[in-house]
Design an enzyme around this catalytic site. Structure first.
Site: not given
Length: 757
Positions: A108, A110
């Protein structure tokens, strides 16, 4: 000597003895430093760091296969060579028997602010080298926007990235109507990093310039005090009703810009006829939203009286039927006729992240090539449980009829779906279905605890990299500040070793180690910048800025024939024939009011599950700053004093929060910054399920409370913004947490897996 570093939530300087950070201080040029930087040093050597490779005992002894023991069984520590041997053999088995369409590459994005050690890029490059993977499409943050906006306005990223500059808003805007507010806490974050936080200063300058802000949100401090905003507090999930009523006033009082609508839009007459036919007047909206009809009338007239920006937060589209308020925000801006004018029109994401409205660099940064993925199958990012639980099942998405792939192996690197997803008990069941789950993570997150292989990856402060935030125009060198924790390795090093066992090391590494890749990426891109060694020693390289006078869709307004929008008609689509042709009852051809599910009598409160102030998503929840915001190690739950008093609750009480799908414990914090009947529990507390009840989180993760349903058939987006709950005092002893310590491990003699690898 202090050395600099960059995170998604801020830049900082720190000293180091080579093992630990000390004297962590914000970047001196940051006008609004972020306290989250103090999570990094305190989390680095927390007991929940993964210290070496592990394999789940059941997988080791019985071989790959679906297992309900994931999340329950102890882990067996391994030496790196043995972990690579076992995992390399399993990858060969799955790719040999099923191919890349049986592998889901989860990530994802991040995990790191650095450009090279970007976990998503690393895992996708690795899996493409092996033969491809099933990917996810879109984001939890604004996945609904990504599906809808191309039909009605253009590419979502271009709209968000191209938001009208704050300088233009300050000079020209009379009124901002901010649906969902302009959140200071969310504006402290940006993918790639933030060197200089500015949101509170921006809002102070707007106030001083005479710009009025009306903040439309159930939470008063969704727009900070510096803005001096008027607060309108509708019931959660009713923004579309309020917007339709505003449109009704603009239509009936002939306040629309008809010339703009005729030249730049399509479908207005169909929309207007529907608004009038259904009687979407302020008096109707007042019953739905709780906002007085007189204030709705007056707000519509104020919007038409001057230069107005209609701002829609990302939070509004993260709900059931989230397409409707987003689409209506565009429609209202079009009705006012100010799209493309300095300081007017439509904004999406002001306060949702640090970069909307900011300048940033005029040139993009280098990125690790990810190679070619021959696998065509994908899922919308928020449909992972559906995929794992229903292989082969058909579903609709954005005009396509698709089917869920049959996933045998999940490879997750960077990210924690047990933070982002809803109905965590269902997600936990979904994670029992694959034959093998592999996770790289620095910490024992819930995702790691539900894996078969857990490989310890480094934190950003433990490796060399470089990075830059979307709102900045400086490339930062990010030299390692300490040695890696225990046996942690970079994702790149892990993948290179596995690629060697697969016989594709050369294809993956191209003969470069991590440092050589950094130099290669920089040197092949640097243009007129200093050479790599000079840059890395200096610590920063200045890049050209984008123009500070940017106005969203200015070229389109100047000449819609020469600069048409990338929509089917080339214009703003108030009515979309394309969306209408899909035949989706939950997202028709123009924005409408869709009735929510009946209000449950046993859950009278609205719960907002927004982003936390104390961390980014769930990152570093064990850090000192994040833990300091908790009470008795439970996540704080904000309640209006009247709602708490009616339930016999006082500040600091541990409460049981019961939702549609589960329950959790949280610590009551009283606040009159909420509309009565609304409570707020931020996401990101590490999921800590009761051993006998996975739908009960002892820590305070609100995602156990939500049903796992999409925004609509069109976007299949995340609908995790709000739900209905009841809250009572927790009776009895407060149960201990398990997430603050590593899971159980077994030193029993390793046995060979039962299956042939």
């Amino acid at each position: 000597m202090s050395r600099p570093h960059l995170t998604h939530w801020g830049a900082f300087q720190a000293k180091s003895d080579g093992v630990r950070l000390s004297e962590v201080q914000p970047f001196p040029e940051d006008p609004e430093p972020n306290e989250l930087i103090h999570n990094v040093a305190s989390a680095q050597h927390h007991p929940t760091r993964v210290d070496r490779p592990y394999v789940r005992a059941g997988w080791l002894h019985n071989g790959p296969g679906p297992s309900k023991d994931r999340g329950h069984e102890p882990f067996v520590p391994l030496e790196w060579d043995r972990a690579e041997e076992l995992l390399g053999a399993e990858l060969r088995r799955v790719y040999g028997q099923y191919g890349g369409k049986a592998v889901f590459g989860g990530s994802y994005g991040w995990g790191s602010a650095g450009r090279f050690h970007h976990a998503q890029s690393q895992v996708h490059r690795f899996l493409n080298t092996l033969g491809g993977y099933v990917r996810s499409l879109g984001t939890y943050s604004y996945g609904t926007s990504e599906a809808l906006l191309p039909h009605i306005l253009g590419d979502a990223w271009a709209i968000i990235r191209g938001s009208t500059a704050w300088e233009q808003v300050e000079r020209h805007t009379d009124l901002i109507v901010a649906f969902g507010g302009i959140s200071a806490k969310n504006a402290t974050m940006s993918s790639g990093g933030v060197a200089r936080h500015r949101i509170r200063g921006r809002l102070s300058q707007l106030r001083a310039s005479g710009t009025r802000i009306v903040s439309v949100s159930p939470i008063a401090d969704d727009t900070p005090a510096e803005a001096g905003a008027e607060w309108l507090a509708p019931r959660p999930g009713t923004d579309a009703a309020l917007m339709l009523a505003l449109a009704h006033v603009l239509i009936t009082e002939e306040l629309t810009d008809r010339a703009f609508l005729d030249r730049y839009t399509v479908g207005f007459d169909k929309f207007a006829a529907d608004v009038l036919a259904h009687g979407r007047a302020p008096e109707w909206a007042a019953e739905v939203t709780g906002v007085p009809a007189e204030r709705i009338h007056r707000l519509a007239r104020e919007m038409a009286a001057g230069r107005t920006m209609i701002s829609v937060s990302w939070s509004l589209q993260r709900a059931r039927f989230g397409e409707q308020p987003l689409w209506l925000g565009v429609v209202l801006a079009a009705m006012l006729g100010q799209i493309g004018l300095p300081g007017g029109g439509f904004g999406h994401g002001y306060g949702s992240s640090a970069y909307p409205g900011e300048g940033g660099s005029a040139i993009s940064l280098p990125a690790l090539p990810q190679g070619h993925n021959p696998v065509r199958e994908f899922i919308p990012v928020a449909r992972i449980s559906d995929m794992l639980l229903n292989p082969g099942a058909p579903y609709d998405f954005n005009g396509q009829r698709l089917s869920y792939p049959d996933i045998r192996l999940v490879y997750w690197c960077g990210g924690n779906p047990f933070h982002h997803h809803q109905d965590l008990a269902r997600l936990r069941e979904a994670f029992t279905r694959p034959e093998t789950v592999v996770v790289h993570d620095p910490f024992w997150t819930a995702t790691a605890r539900h894996a078969d292989f857990v490989l310890p990856s480094t934190m950003t402060v433990e490796r060399d990299d470089f990075g830059m935030g979307n709102a900045d125009a400086e490339l930062w060198a990010m030299p390692a500040l300490t040695a890696p924790h225990a046996q942690a390795r970079d994702d790149y090093a892990i993948f290179a070793a596995l690629a060697a066992r697969f016989g594709v090391e050369r294809e993956f590494t191209e003969g470069r180690d991590a440092r050589a890749w950094l130099e290669h990426l920089y040197s092949s891109w640097r243009r007129d910048l200093p050479d790599f060694e000079t840059f890395f020693a200096t610590g920063v390289a200045e890049l050209p800025m984008r123009p500070q006078d940017q106005v969203l869709l200015a070229d389109f307004r100047a000449d819609p024939e020469a600069a048409p929008l990338p929509t089917p008609s080339g214009r703003i689509e108030i009515h979309s024939s394309t969306i209408e042709s899909f035949g989706y009852e939950d997202c028709p051809g123009h924005p409408v009011w869709l009735e929510p599910d009946p209000e449950p009598a046993d859950r009278p409160l609205y719960l907002l599950a927004n982003q936390p102030k104390s961390r980014l998503h769930s990152q570093h929840d064990v850090g000192a700053h994040s833990r300091a915001t908790k009470h008795r190690d439970r996540e704080p739950l904000r309640m209006h004093p009247a709602d708490a008093a009616g339930r016999g609750l006082t500040d600091g009480d541990i409460a049981l929060v019961r939702g549609e799908r589960g329950s959790c414990l949280a610590a009551v914090r009283l606040s009159d910054a909420l509309r009565p009947g609304v409570v707020q529990l931020s996401t990101g507390a590490w999921y800590d399920p009761d051993p006998q009840n996975p739908a009960f989180c002892r820590h305070g993760n609100p995602n156990v409370l939500f049903a796992d349903v999409p925004t609509s058939t069109l976007a299949q987006g995340c609908a995790g913004a709000h739900t209905r709950v009841e809250i009572t005092r927790h009776e009895g002893a407060v149960p201990p947490l398990s997430v603050l310590t590593p899971p159980a491990s077994s030193d029993a003699k390793e046995a060979e897996p039962a299956s042939e690898l």
